[in-house]
Design an enzyme around this catalytic site. Structure first.
Site, PDB file in Angstrom:
ATOM      1  N   ARG A  92      36.740   3.961  -2.614  1.00  0.00           N
ATOM      2  CA  ARG A  92      36.282   5.066  -3.459  1.00  0.00           C
ATOM      3  C   ARG A  92      37.440   5.878  -4.050  1.00  0.00           C
ATOM      4  O   ARG A  92      37.233   6.688  -4.945  1.00  0.00           O
ATOM      5  CB  ARG A  92      35.335   5.977  -2.655  1.00  0.00           C
ATOM      6  CG  ARG A  92      33.991   5.332  -2.364  1.00  0.00           C
ATOM      7  CD  ARG A  92      33.179   6.115  -1.326  1.00  0.00           C
ATOM      8  NE  ARG A  92      33.643   5.859   0.039  1.00  0.00           N
ATOM      9  CZ  ARG A  92      33.121   6.446   1.127  1.00  0.00           C
ATOM     10  NH1 ARG A  92      32.136   7.309   0.999  1.00  0.00           N
ATOM     11  NH2 ARG A  92      33.586   6.151   2.333  1.00  0.00           N
ATOM     12  N   LYS A 145      43.985   4.446   1.036  1.00  0.00           N
ATOM     13  CA  LYS A 145      43.651   5.876   1.110  1.00  0.00           C
ATOM     14  C   LYS A 145      44.627   6.684   1.962  1.00  0.00           C
ATOM     15  O   LYS A 145      45.126   7.723   1.525  1.00  0.00           O
ATOM     16  CB  LYS A 145      42.231   6.016   1.646  1.00  0.00           C
ATOM     17  CG  LYS A 145      41.777   7.443   1.793  1.00  0.00           C
ATOM     18  CD  LYS A 145      40.273   7.573   1.892  1.00  0.00           C
ATOM     19  CE  LYS A 145      39.687   6.960   3.127  1.00  0.00           C
ATOM     20  NZ  LYS A 145      38.228   7.098   3.163  1.00  0.00           N
ATOM     21  N   GLN A 174      43.512  -4.345  12.747  1.00  0.00           N
ATOM     22  CA  GLN A 174      42.121  -4.722  12.509  1.00  0.00           C
ATOM     23  C   GLN A 174      42.131  -5.486  11.186  1.00  0.00           C
ATOM     24  O   GLN A 174      42.198  -4.897  10.115  1.00  0.00           O
ATOM     25  CB  GLN A 174      41.233  -3.469  12.409  1.00  0.00           C
ATOM     26  CG  GLN A 174      39.775  -3.819  12.275  1.00  0.00           C
ATOM     27  CD  GLN A 174      38.950  -2.680  11.666  1.00  0.00           C
ATOM     28  OE1 GLN A 174      39.463  -1.793  10.999  1.00  0.00           O
ATOM     29  NE2 GLN A 174      37.647  -2.712  11.896  1.00  0.00           N
ATOM     30  N   GLY A 221      33.776  -1.979  10.552  1.00  0.00           N
ATOM     31  CA  GLY A 221      33.228  -0.710  11.003  1.00  0.00           C
ATOM     32  C   GLY A 221      34.157   0.030  11.949  1.00  0.00           C
ATOM     33  O   GLY A 221      35.126  -0.526  12.475  1.00  0.00           O
ATOM     34  N   GLU A 239      24.067   7.936  10.779  1.00  0.00           N
ATOM     35  CA  GLU A 239      24.790   7.865   9.517  1.00  0.00           C
ATOM     36  C   GLU A 239      23.857   8.214   8.366  1.00  0.00           C
ATOM     37  O   GLU A 239      22.660   7.895   8.408  1.00  0.00           O
ATOM     38  CB  GLU A 239      25.372   6.463   9.321  1.00  0.00           C
ATOM     39  CG  GLU A 239      26.548   6.178  10.217  1.00  0.00           C
ATOM     40  CD  GLU A 239      27.639   7.228  10.078  1.00  0.00           C
ATOM     41  OE1 GLU A 239      28.261   7.305   9.014  1.00  0.00           O
ATOM     42  OE2 GLU A 239      27.852   7.995  11.043  1.00  0.00           O
ATOM     43  N   LYS A 284      75.426  17.946 -13.202  1.00  0.00           N
ATOM     44  CA  LYS A 284      75.218  16.811 -12.298  1.00  0.00           C
ATOM     45  C   LYS A 284      76.470  16.578 -11.481  1.00  0.00           C
ATOM     46  O   LYS A 284      77.565  16.565 -12.042  1.00  0.00           O
ATOM     47  CB  LYS A 284      74.882  15.553 -13.113  1.00  0.00           C
ATOM     48  CG  LYS A 284      74.544  14.361 -12.242  1.00  0.00           C
ATOM     49  CD  LYS A 284      75.027  13.025 -12.808  1.00  0.00           C
ATOM     50  CE  LYS A 284      76.532  12.880 -12.669  1.00  0.00           C
ATOM     51  NZ  LYS A 284      77.034  11.533 -13.012  1.00  0.00           N
ATOM     52  N   ALA A 333      79.979  28.216 -24.539  1.00  0.00           N
ATOM     53  CA  ALA A 333      78.742  27.598 -25.027  1.00  0.00           C
ATOM     54  C   ALA A 333      79.027  26.238 -25.629  1.00  0.00           C
ATOM     55  O   ALA A 333      80.010  26.059 -26.343  1.00  0.00           O
ATOM     56  CB  ALA A 333      78.101  28.504 -26.069  1.00  0.00           C
ATOM     57  N   SER A 375      84.188  27.594 -26.833  1.00  0.00           N
ATOM     58  CA  SER A 375      82.881  27.018 -27.187  1.00  0.00           C
ATOM     59  C   SER A 375      83.024  25.678 -27.898  1.00  0.00           C
ATOM     60  O   SER A 375      83.999  25.441 -28.609  1.00  0.00           O
ATOM     61  CB  SER A 375      82.125  27.986 -28.091  1.00  0.00           C
ATOM     62  OG  SER A 375      81.811  29.152 -27.362  1.00  0.00           O
ATOM     63  N   ARG A 426      92.072  20.343 -32.671  1.00  0.00           N
ATOM     64  CA  ARG A 426      91.123  20.238 -33.786  1.00  0.00           C
ATOM     65  C   ARG A 426      91.910  20.405 -35.080  1.00  0.00           C
ATOM     66  O   ARG A 426      93.046  20.886 -35.062  1.00  0.00           O
ATOM     67  CB  ARG A 426      90.043  21.312 -33.690  1.00  0.00           C
ATOM     68  CG  ARG A 426      90.573  22.733 -33.615  1.00  0.00           C
ATOM     69  CD  ARG A 426      89.459  23.748 -33.739  1.00  0.00           C
ATOM     70  NE  ARG A 426      89.612  24.912 -32.898  1.00  0.00           N
ATOM     71  CZ  ARG A 426      90.290  26.016 -33.231  1.00  0.00           C
ATOM     72  NH1 ARG A 426      90.923  26.086 -34.379  1.00  0.00           N
ATOM     73  NH2 ARG A 426      90.353  27.031 -32.407  1.00  0.00           N
TER      74      ARG A 426
HETATM   75  C1  UD1 Z   1      32.695   8.330   9.177  1.00  0.00           C
HETATM   76  C2  UD1 Z   1      31.623   8.481  10.276  1.00  0.00           C
HETATM   77  C3  UD1 Z   1      30.696   9.633   9.899  1.00  0.00           C
HETATM   78  C4  UD1 Z   1      31.518  10.899   9.756  1.00  0.00           C
HETATM   79  C5  UD1 Z   1      32.674  10.716   8.770  1.00  0.00           C
HETATM   80  C6  UD1 Z   1      33.601  11.893   8.876  1.00  0.00           C
HETATM   81  C7  UD1 Z   1      31.178   6.251  11.202  1.00  0.00           C
HETATM   82  C8  UD1 Z   1      30.267   5.105  11.232  1.00  0.00           C
HETATM   83  N1  UD1 Z   1      30.870   7.241  10.377  1.00  0.00           N
HETATM   84  O1  UD1 Z   1      32.017   8.021   7.973  1.00  0.00           O
HETATM   85  O2  UD1 Z   1      29.717   9.821  10.917  1.00  0.00           O
HETATM   86  O3  UD1 Z   1      30.672  11.963   9.310  1.00  0.00           O
HETATM   87  O4  UD1 Z   1      33.444   9.542   9.080  1.00  0.00           O
HETATM   88  O5  UD1 Z   1      34.624  11.880   7.897  1.00  0.00           O
HETATM   89  O6  UD1 Z   1      32.148   6.257  11.939  1.00  0.00           O
HETATM   90  N2  UD1 Z   1      38.004   2.441   9.119  1.00  0.00           N
HETATM   91  C9  UD1 Z   1      38.703   1.433   9.709  1.00  0.00           C
HETATM   92  N3  UD1 Z   1      38.087   0.240   9.906  1.00  0.00           N
HETATM   93  C10 UD1 Z   1      36.799   0.023   9.534  1.00  0.00           C
HETATM   94  C11 UD1 Z   1      36.079   1.073   8.931  1.00  0.00           C
HETATM   95  C12 UD1 Z   1      36.718   2.280   8.725  1.00  0.00           C
HETATM   96  O7  UD1 Z   1      39.861   1.579  10.068  1.00  0.00           O
HETATM   97  O8  UD1 Z   1      36.318  -1.092   9.772  1.00  0.00           O
HETATM   98  C13 UD1 Z   1      38.687   3.731   8.901  1.00  0.00           C
HETATM   99  C14 UD1 Z   1      38.788   4.103   7.432  1.00  0.00           C
HETATM  100  O9  UD1 Z   1      39.982   3.573   6.881  1.00  0.00           O
HETATM  101  C15 UD1 Z   1      38.791   5.625   7.481  1.00  0.00           C
HETATM  102  C16 UD1 Z   1      37.982   5.951   8.730  1.00  0.00           C
HETATM  103  O10 UD1 Z   1      37.946   4.758   9.495  1.00  0.00           O
HETATM  104  O11 UD1 Z   1      40.108   6.129   7.623  1.00  0.00           O
HETATM  105  C17 UD1 Z   1      36.548   6.394   8.412  1.00  0.00           C
HETATM  106  O12 UD1 Z   1      35.896   5.372   7.660  1.00  0.00           O
HETATM  107  P1  UD1 Z   1      34.988   5.704   6.414  1.00  0.00           P
HETATM  108  O13 UD1 Z   1      34.498   4.434   5.851  1.00  0.00           O
HETATM  109  O14 UD1 Z   1      35.654   6.656   5.506  1.00  0.00           O
HETATM  110  O15 UD1 Z   1      33.750   6.433   7.184  1.00  0.00           O
HETATM  111  P2  UD1 Z   1      32.757   7.508   6.611  1.00  0.00           P
HETATM  112  O16 UD1 Z   1      31.737   6.829   5.787  1.00  0.00           O
HETATM  113  O17 UD1 Z   1      33.502   8.609   6.001  1.00  0.00           O
HETATM  114 CA    CA Z   2      35.618   8.949   5.457  1.00  0.00          CA
END
Ligand code: UD1
Ligand code: CA
Length: 468
Positions: free
Chosen positions: A19, A26, A81, A86, A162, A365, A394, A419, A454
């Site tokens: 996003r 990010k 990861q 998630g 969520e 510089k 100047a 100057s 000059r």
């Molecule tokens: C998440 C929370 C939500 C909370 C919000 C707060 C979950 C399921 N949801 O939602 O409840 O209100 O944060 O800001 O946890 N990330 C990973 N690996 C993944 C997925 C995400 O490292 O597989 C990292 C992302 O890079 C990010 C953070 O986890 O830095 C949060 O992920 P994001 O997708 O932004 O979660 P939200 O939808 O904001």
């Molecule tokens: Ca987030």
């Protein structure tokens, strides 16, 4: 006597951050001088974690390279990861660090940058005191947007739902999950394996870390259950998902930094329009006008005034300096009592002594102006030494570049450069020497001599009457 609890921190930072619509992930986006992730790492270290483990995926080489260069690199480890399934899946990727010897594992989100160390510490202390298995930071928002909702029953936190999975009634709840947790490490290991064994059947087909809450709540009768800690100022836990969020988080960070400096005795004529990045140091009685931007390891000492539109990066400014409007300074020093600008440009390596004057449209510089030297107007000084009290007229130009190499100009103490002179380097002007206006100087000038280079002026009498 119970033993002091120990802490480590995992930071979720593997996602791409779609996003943001950016080529950069990010958590590497900057907030006032350092990446979002750095704000989170530093808060974790400063709140008492002995080890901090960012969980990386997208662009992990870039992130690691950045982390390695930090003074606290020794205290960092990294987990990988490779696929982002998630937030629970991310923490699972760090399971080798679930060492029960470390009492608590703090879990932070790399995209929640404004939770400072003091608040984090207050939360951790309260959570530990509560004896809960899981502590989490919540916030009550007028507009809970797409945050996860906190579901309570008789005041006790029971689950997080969520936004995408929530019913209309659940969406109406305005207490939200901040994405900041502390979990008893032994519980974390058990609960996560439970979550990872089950199918991820939710709106996003992801393993949710937020399911940890329901697991802990179910076990609450046997163990410590869940502890919800509403944060005092919800701006501290604002998550960053888009550039709109990033601007909002930056705005909050800016206010907090400016307020800090105001309480240390710095005047801001308009704090809304003045930016002081995180690494900058200011002394009392510094005055900052609107549209000043200070960054890098800039230091400004007591009594100095920075007028509107000045931009400074990595500069050391002494006491009682006046930086007049719209000057641009990088990697330079200015000594006590000097004045620079308006519209001056100090490029890297400019070293302005005490009581100097650098006026409008002067570019400098890699040049040292010794104490009391002056270059008042329309001048370029590069690769030069300007002696004490010398006066640069100047339009003086040091011709430091012959198309191949840079050469040095040396101007002695008390010298006077007329100057519109061009000083063709390498060249030395002696102490107390004079250069006549409009000269092009290609050879050294001895101490106390006058050099004129000059065409001599010739007047032709009655030329107009004769010719016209
Ligand atoms: C998440 C929370 C939500 C909370 C919000 C707060 C979950 C399921 N949801 O939602 O409840 O209100 O944060 O800001 O946890 N990330 C990973 N690996 C993944 C997925 C995400 O490292 O597989 C990292 C992302 O890079 C990010 C953070 O986890 O830095 C949060 O992920 P994001 O997708 O932004 O979660 P939200 O939808 O904001
Ligand atoms: Ca987030």
């Amino acid at each position: 006597m119970t033993e002091e609890p120990s802490f480590q921190t995992l930071i979720l930072a593997a996602g791409r951050g779609t996003r943001m619509r950016s080529r950069t992930i990010k958590v590497l986006h900057d907030i006032l001088g350092k990446p979002m992730l750095a704000h989170v790492v530093e808060a974790a270290l400063d709140s008492g974690s002995r080890r901090v483990i960012p969980i990386l995926g997208h662009q992990r080489e870039l992130v690691e390279e950045w982390l390695q260069a930090q003074p606290y690199a020794e205290q960092l480890d990294v987990a990988l990861q490779l696929e982002q399934n998630g937030t629970a899946h991310a923490v699972w990727a760090a399971r080798e660090f679930f060492d029960p010897e470390i009492t608590y594992t703090v879990i932070l989100s790399g995209d929640v940058p404004n939770m400072d160390a003091a608040s984090l510490k207050a939360f951790l202390d309260a959570a530990v005191d509560s004896g809960a298995d899981v502590g989490l930071v919540t916030a009550v928002l007028d507009d809970p947007a797409s945050y996860g909702r906190i579901i309570r029953h008789n005041d006790r936190v029971e689950a997080i739902v969520e936004y995408k999975d929530a019913s209309p009634e659940q969406r109406a709840v305005n207490e939200i999950n901040a994405g900041i947790y502390v979990v008893r490490t032994s519980f974390l290991a058990d609960a996560l394996s439970l979550i990872m064994e089950r199918p991820a059947d939710n709106a996003q087909n992801e393993y949710y870390l937020t399911d940890l809450i329901a697991v802990a709540a179910e076990r609450a009768s046997e163990t410590g259950g869940v502890f919800g800690w509403p944060v005092e100022d919800p701006r501290q836990i604002q998550g960053v998902n888009t550039r709109v969020d990033l601007a909002r988080a930056t705005d909050f960070a800016r206010r907090r930094i400016n307020e800090h400096w105001m309480l240390q005795g710095v005047s801001f004529i308009d704090p809304e329009r003045t930016t002081v990045e995180t690494g900058v140091q200011l002394a009392h009685d510094v005055v900052l006008y609107p549209d000043v931007y200070l960054s890098g390891d800039t230091i400004i000492k007591t009594g100095s005034v920075v007028e509107p539109g000045c931009v400074l990066r990595d500069c050391h400014i002494g006491e009682d300096v006046l930086l007049k409007a719209n000057s641009y300074l990088t990697d330079s020093q200015v000594g006590n009592g000097s004045q620079v600008g308006p519209f001056a440009h100090l490029r890297p390596g400019s070293d302005i002594g005490r009581g100097c004057k650098v006026g409008n449209f002067v570019e400098i510089k890699k040049t040292r102006l010794h104490d009391g030297a002056k270059a008042g107007h329309l001048t370029y000084l590069g690769d030069a030494q300007i002696g004490e009290g010398a006066n640069i007229g100047a339009g003086t130009i040091t011709c430091n570049y012959d198309g191949e190499k840079k050469s040095v100009t040396e101007i002695g103490a008390g010298a006077f450069i007329g100057s519109n002179s061009a000083l063709v380097a390498p060249v030395t002007i002696g102490d107390g020497a004079y250069v006549g206006a409009g000269s092009t100087i290609t050879g050294d000038v001895p101490d106390r001599a006058l050099a004129v280079a000059r065409g001599r002026q010739k007047n032709i009498e009655d030329w107009v009457d004769r010719e016209k």
